[in-house]
Structures are given as structure tokens and as C-alpha cells.
Design a protein around this motif. Structure first.
Motif, PDB file in Angstrom:
ATOM      1  N   ALA A 239       0.798  -1.222   0.000  1.00 59.83           N
ATOM      2  CA  ALA A 239       0.000   0.000   0.000  1.00 59.83           C
ATOM      3  C   ALA A 239       0.830   1.272   0.000  1.00 59.83           C
ATOM      4  O   ALA A 239       0.436   2.272  -0.600  1.00 59.83           O
ATOM      5  CB  ALA A 239      -0.946  -0.011   1.207  1.00 59.83           C
ATOM      6  N   GLY A 240       1.979   1.273   0.643  1.00 59.44           N
ATOM      7  CA  GLY A 240       2.761   2.498   0.738  1.00 59.44           C
ATOM      8  C   GLY A 240       3.915   2.595  -0.245  1.00 59.44           C
ATOM      9  O   GLY A 240       4.807   3.431  -0.077  1.00 59.44           O
ATOM     10  N   CYS A 241       3.913   1.774  -1.278  1.00 62.42           N
ATOM     11  CA  CYS A 241       5.063   1.725  -2.195  1.00 62.42           C
ATOM     12  C   CYS A 241       5.286   3.070  -2.888  1.00 62.42           C
ATOM     13  O   CYS A 241       4.367   3.680  -3.425  1.00 62.42           O
ATOM     14  CB  CYS A 241       4.851   0.643  -3.241  1.00 62.42           C
ATOM     15  SG  CYS A 241       6.289   0.392  -4.310  1.00 62.42           S
ATOM     16  N   THR A 242       6.551   3.515  -2.900  1.00 59.49           N
ATOM     17  CA  THR A 242       6.938   4.771  -3.533  1.00 59.49           C
ATOM     18  C   THR A 242       7.852   4.506  -4.722  1.00 59.49           C
ATOM     19  O   THR A 242       8.362   3.396  -4.909  1.00 59.49           O
ATOM     20  CB  THR A 242       7.670   5.680  -2.539  1.00 59.49           C
ATOM     21  OG1 THR A 242       8.937   5.068  -2.203  1.00 59.49           O
ATOM     22  CG2 THR A 242       6.845   5.893  -1.270  1.00 59.49           C
ATOM     23  N   GLU A 243       8.106   5.545  -5.496  1.00 61.06           N
ATOM     24  CA  GLU A 243       9.042   5.424  -6.606  1.00 61.06           C
ATOM     25  C   GLU A 243      10.452   5.097  -6.093  1.00 61.06           C
ATOM     26  O   GLU A 243      11.176   4.319  -6.731  1.00 61.06           O
ATOM     27  CB  GLU A 243       9.034   6.709  -7.423  1.00 61.06           C
ATOM     28  CG  GLU A 243       7.704   6.942  -8.128  1.00 61.06           C
ATOM     29  CD  GLU A 243       7.645   8.252  -8.885  1.00 61.06           C
ATOM     30  OE1 GLU A 243       8.704   8.899  -9.040  1.00 61.06           O
ATOM     31  OE2 GLU A 243       6.548   8.644  -9.306  1.00 61.06           O
ATOM     32  N   ASP A 244      10.842   5.657  -4.969  1.00 60.13           N
ATOM     33  CA  ASP A 244      12.151   5.329  -4.390  1.00 60.13           C
ATOM     34  C   ASP A 244      12.225   3.850  -4.028  1.00 60.13           C
ATOM     35  O   ASP A 244      13.270   3.207  -4.222  1.00 60.13           O
ATOM     36  CB  ASP A 244      12.421   6.185  -3.148  1.00 60.13           C
ATOM     37  CG  ASP A 244      12.738   7.633  -3.491  1.00 60.13           C
ATOM     38  OD1 ASP A 244      13.071   7.906  -4.667  1.00 60.13           O
ATOM     39  OD2 ASP A 244      12.648   8.490  -2.593  1.00 60.13           O
ATOM     40  N   ASP A 245      11.121   3.301  -3.509  1.00 66.01           N
ATOM     41  CA  ASP A 245      11.091   1.868  -3.200  1.00 66.01           C
ATOM     42  C   ASP A 245      11.315   1.036  -4.457  1.00 66.01           C
ATOM     43  O   ASP A 245      12.051   0.041  -4.440  1.00 66.01           O
ATOM     44  CB  ASP A 245       9.743   1.482  -2.586  1.00 66.01           C
ATOM     45  CG  ASP A 245       9.526   2.041  -1.193  1.00 66.01           C
ATOM     46  OD1 ASP A 245      10.514   2.197  -0.451  1.00 66.01           O
ATOM     47  OD2 ASP A 245       8.355   2.321  -0.859  1.00 66.01           O
ATOM     48  N   VAL A 246      10.685   1.445  -5.541  1.00 70.79           N
ATOM     49  CA  VAL A 246      10.810   0.708  -6.797  1.00 70.79           C
ATOM     50  C   VAL A 246      12.250   0.718  -7.289  1.00 70.79           C
ATOM     51  O   VAL A 246      12.812  -0.326  -7.648  1.00 70.79           O
ATOM     52  CB  VAL A 246       9.866   1.282  -7.868  1.00 70.79           C
ATOM     53  CG1 VAL A 246      10.133   0.636  -9.227  1.00 70.79           C
ATOM     54  CG2 VAL A 246       8.411   1.079  -7.467  1.00 70.79           C
ATOM     55  N   LEU A 247      12.862   1.888  -7.316  1.00 64.36           N
ATOM     56  CA  LEU A 247      14.245   1.979  -7.795  1.00 64.36           C
ATOM     57  C   LEU A 247      15.191   1.179  -6.909  1.00 64.36           C
ATOM     58  O   LEU A 247      16.105   0.498  -7.405  1.00 64.36           O
ATOM     59  CB  LEU A 247      14.679   3.441  -7.859  1.00 64.36           C
ATOM     60  CG  LEU A 247      14.041   4.257  -8.986  1.00 64.36           C
ATOM     61  CD1 LEU A 247      14.386   5.732  -8.838  1.00 64.36           C
ATOM     62  CD2 LEU A 247      14.489   3.743 -10.354  1.00 64.36           C
ATOM     63  N   ALA A 248      14.967   1.218  -5.602  1.00 64.92           N
ATOM     64  CA  ALA A 248      15.835   0.481  -4.680  1.00 64.92           C
ATOM     65  C   ALA A 248      15.701  -1.022  -4.870  1.00 64.92           C
ATOM     66  O   ALA A 248      16.664  -1.775  -4.665  1.00 64.92           O
ATOM     67  CB  ALA A 248      15.518   0.863  -3.242  1.00 64.92           C
ATOM     68  N   ALA A 249      14.516  -1.487  -5.268  1.00 62.11           N
ATOM     69  CA  ALA A 249      14.261  -2.926  -5.398  1.00 62.11           C
ATOM     70  C   ALA A 249      14.545  -3.463  -6.789  1.00 62.11           C
ATOM     71  O   ALA A 249      14.499  -4.684  -7.003  1.00 62.11           O
ATOM     72  CB  ALA A 249      12.815  -3.226  -5.029  1.00 62.11           C
ATOM     73  N   THR A 250      14.838  -2.593  -7.765  1.00 60.54           N
ATOM     74  CA  THR A 250      15.021  -3.024  -9.151  1.00 60.54           C
ATOM     75  C   THR A 250      16.464  -3.435  -9.406  1.00 60.54           C
ATOM     76  O   THR A 250      17.383  -2.634  -9.245  1.00 60.54           O
ATOM     77  CB  THR A 250      14.610  -1.908 -10.125  1.00 60.54           C
ATOM     78  OG1 THR A 250      13.217  -1.598  -9.930  1.00 60.54           O
ATOM     79  CG2 THR A 250      14.836  -2.327 -11.569  1.00 60.54           C
ATOM     80  N   ALA A 251      16.645  -4.675  -9.818  1.00 58.59           N
ATOM     81  CA  ALA A 251      17.983  -5.159 -10.171  1.00 58.59           C
ATOM     82  C   ALA A 251      18.437  -4.558 -11.494  1.00 58.59           C
ATOM     83  O   ALA A 251      19.599  -4.159 -11.648  1.00 58.59           O
ATOM     84  CB  ALA A 251      17.985  -6.682 -10.263  1.00 58.59           C
ATOM     85  N   ALA A 252      17.527  -4.482 -12.459  1.00 57.51           N
ATOM     86  CA  ALA A 252      17.920  -4.013 -13.786  1.00 57.51           C
ATOM     87  C   ALA A 252      16.697  -3.665 -14.615  1.00 57.51           C
ATOM     88  O   ALA A 252      15.594  -4.176 -14.388  1.00 57.51           O
ATOM     89  CB  ALA A 252      18.725  -5.092 -14.506  1.00 57.51           C
TER      90      ALA A 252
END
Length: 261
Positions: A120-133
Motif C-alpha cells: 500500500a505504501g510503495c513509492t518510486e524510491d522503493d521501486v528503484l531500490a528494489a530493481t535489479a535491472a
């Protein structure tokens, strides 16, 4: 809102249309009171059935993530579908067009997750931090509805019109490319079909993935480490016919190839 029995009947009709390659009439013509919750529950019925039969959920796709497509469908947010392992197609194996009804291709920047995303609280920063590639991608879309005559609830119920996807070989760290400014060109049989940019997706594909993480959480679904996420198309979709050979090229990200037989 539809009854559980009607939802089950519509899910079965969609599954049969996909198996037989005989399209069904738009659900929204018959059931004018169908809503978005009904449509997602119909989608999930078929996903759960396919998982019970041995398929695995390996990612998700976002649809209707461009302003033009949202205006066309008269909606103010995207939709989503599931990617299953048996939907994956490959650069070195031509796709049999006869397996689909009205296949089209979309050019996308794919995300490969290294870590689970919050819900529910996912942010764009969370996405970038979790993306391998990031990876060059083509999504193969199809409709089990007659002649693409779909409204929002038709396409949502139909797994957001998803049918397959292929990733190119390249993998680029989010630290090494500006995800908001990746030009893309699609060629078919050597001729340029379309050009676009990654920011056609809500101004930033990362925004679409964060929206997706929040949205699927409402249905008890999470984006997990190892998942592939397709955030939406850089340009409009193009029909695919037997003999078509597509190459999508992305500045700084490489290319991906998909052919049809």
C-alpha cells in the motif's frame, strides 16, 4: 456488482475463448453493471485456475499507462494483468501466430526486481531500490473479445489483454540510465513502424510500477524478488502477422527481437 456465479461463468468463457481461439462478445455489452472489482476478480479466477494447473506467476504488466490510452478508455488510472511462466516467448523461437486471436506487439522497458516491493505504501524510491535491472522488452498482447471491441472491464477481466512477453539479453542498472528519457524505435521487417520514449508511461515508468505495487495489494497480491514487471508501452501497439520480424531498439538499453510464423 456481479454475483459469484456470473463471475465464474465469465471467467470460464474467457478461458474457453483463449483455448479455442474463438472470440467472445464483450462482457460489457451483456452485463452493463459490471464494475472494476468484478473485472479483477474474474481475472484472478482464471489466474488461480492456471496456477492450480501448474503455471507460475512470474510478474505483472501495467496497461493503459499512457495519457492517450486513458483518454481513449475514459479512465483516470492504469490497469494490470499477470505474467505467467507459460506466457513467456523467446527471441530465438518464432511465435506461432495461430496460437492467438488478434496479436499485437508493444515496446516497453522491462523491470527485473531484486527485492520484494511494499504494498500500500510503495513509492518510486522503493521501486528503484528494489530493481535489479531494466531490460528491453516486447509485450505480446491479444484479446479474447471480438475484434478488440473492449471497454475497461473487458480488458481487465481478460488479464489486461496480456498474452506473452520477451526480454532482450541486456540488463542495465537503474544507476546507469535515466529511465524517464529512453528513446525507442520499433522496426518490422527492417522498416520503422514507430518511435517513442519511456516517459510516455505516466511521465516515468517507475511511477507505473509503484502504482502497480499499491494496486495489487488491494487484491492480496505482492510484487516479489525475481518478478518481471512491464510498466506500459512507449508507443502504440502494432498488429502482428505471420512472417513479421520485429526489433525494438532502446538508446542505452539494447534491443529485443520477436518474430511470428
Amino acid at each position: 456488482m456481479l454475483s459469484d456465479n456470473v463471475r465464474a461463468e465469465l471467467a470460464a468463457s474467457l478461458a474457453q475463448a483463449e483455448r479455442s481461439r474463438v472470440a467472445m462478445s464483450p462482457m460489457t455489452d451483456t452485463y452493463t453493471d459490471i464494475d472494476v472489482v468484478d473485472a479483477y476478480e474474474i481475472q484472478l479466477l482464471n489466474i488461480r485456475q492456471r496456477v492450480a494447473e501448474g503455471a507460475r506467476v512470474v510478474g505483472h504488466k501495467v496497461g493503459l499507462s499512457s495519457e492517450a490510452m486513458q483518454k481513449m478508455m475514459n479512465v483516470d488510472e492504469p490497469d494490470y494483468g499477470h505474467l505467467l511462466d507459460d506466457m513467456q516467448v523467446f527471441e530465438d523461437q518464432p511465435v506461432l501466430t495461430s496460437k492467438y486471436l488478434l496479436p499485437r506487439v508493444e515496446v516497453e522497458v522491462g523491470f527485473v526486481l531484486a527485492d520484494d516491493l511494499p504494498g500500500a505504501g510503495c513509492t518510486e524510491d522503493d521501486v528503484l531500490a528494489a530493481t535489479a535491472a531494466f531490460a528491453p522488452a516486447i509485450e505480446l498482447i491479444d484479446t479474447r473479445i471480438t475484434n478488440w471491441q473492449v471497454k475497461l472491464c473487458d480488458t481487465i477481466a481478460d488479464n489486461a489483454s496480456s498474452a506473452g512477453w520477451v526480454l532482450g539479453k541486456e540488463r542495465v542498472s537503474p544507476k546507469d540510465v535515466d529511465i524517464t528519457a529512453i528513446p525507442a524505435v520499433l522496426r518490422c521487417n527492417g522498416e520503422v513502424l514507430g518511435e517513442g520514449r519511456s516517459d510516455a508511461v505516466l511521465g516515468n515508468p517507475v511511477t507505473a510500477v509503484a502504482w502497480l505495487a499499491r494496486k495489487v495489494d488491494q487484491f492480496g497480491v505482492r510484487l516479489k524478488a525475481g518478478d518481471v514487471v512491464l510498466p506500459g508501452a512507449c508507443m502504440r501497439a502494432f498488429d502482428a502477422k505471420p512472417g513479421d520480424d520485429f526489433v525494438a531498439e532502446f538508446a542505452g538499453l539494447g534491443s529485443v527481437h520477436l518474430s511470428f510464423a
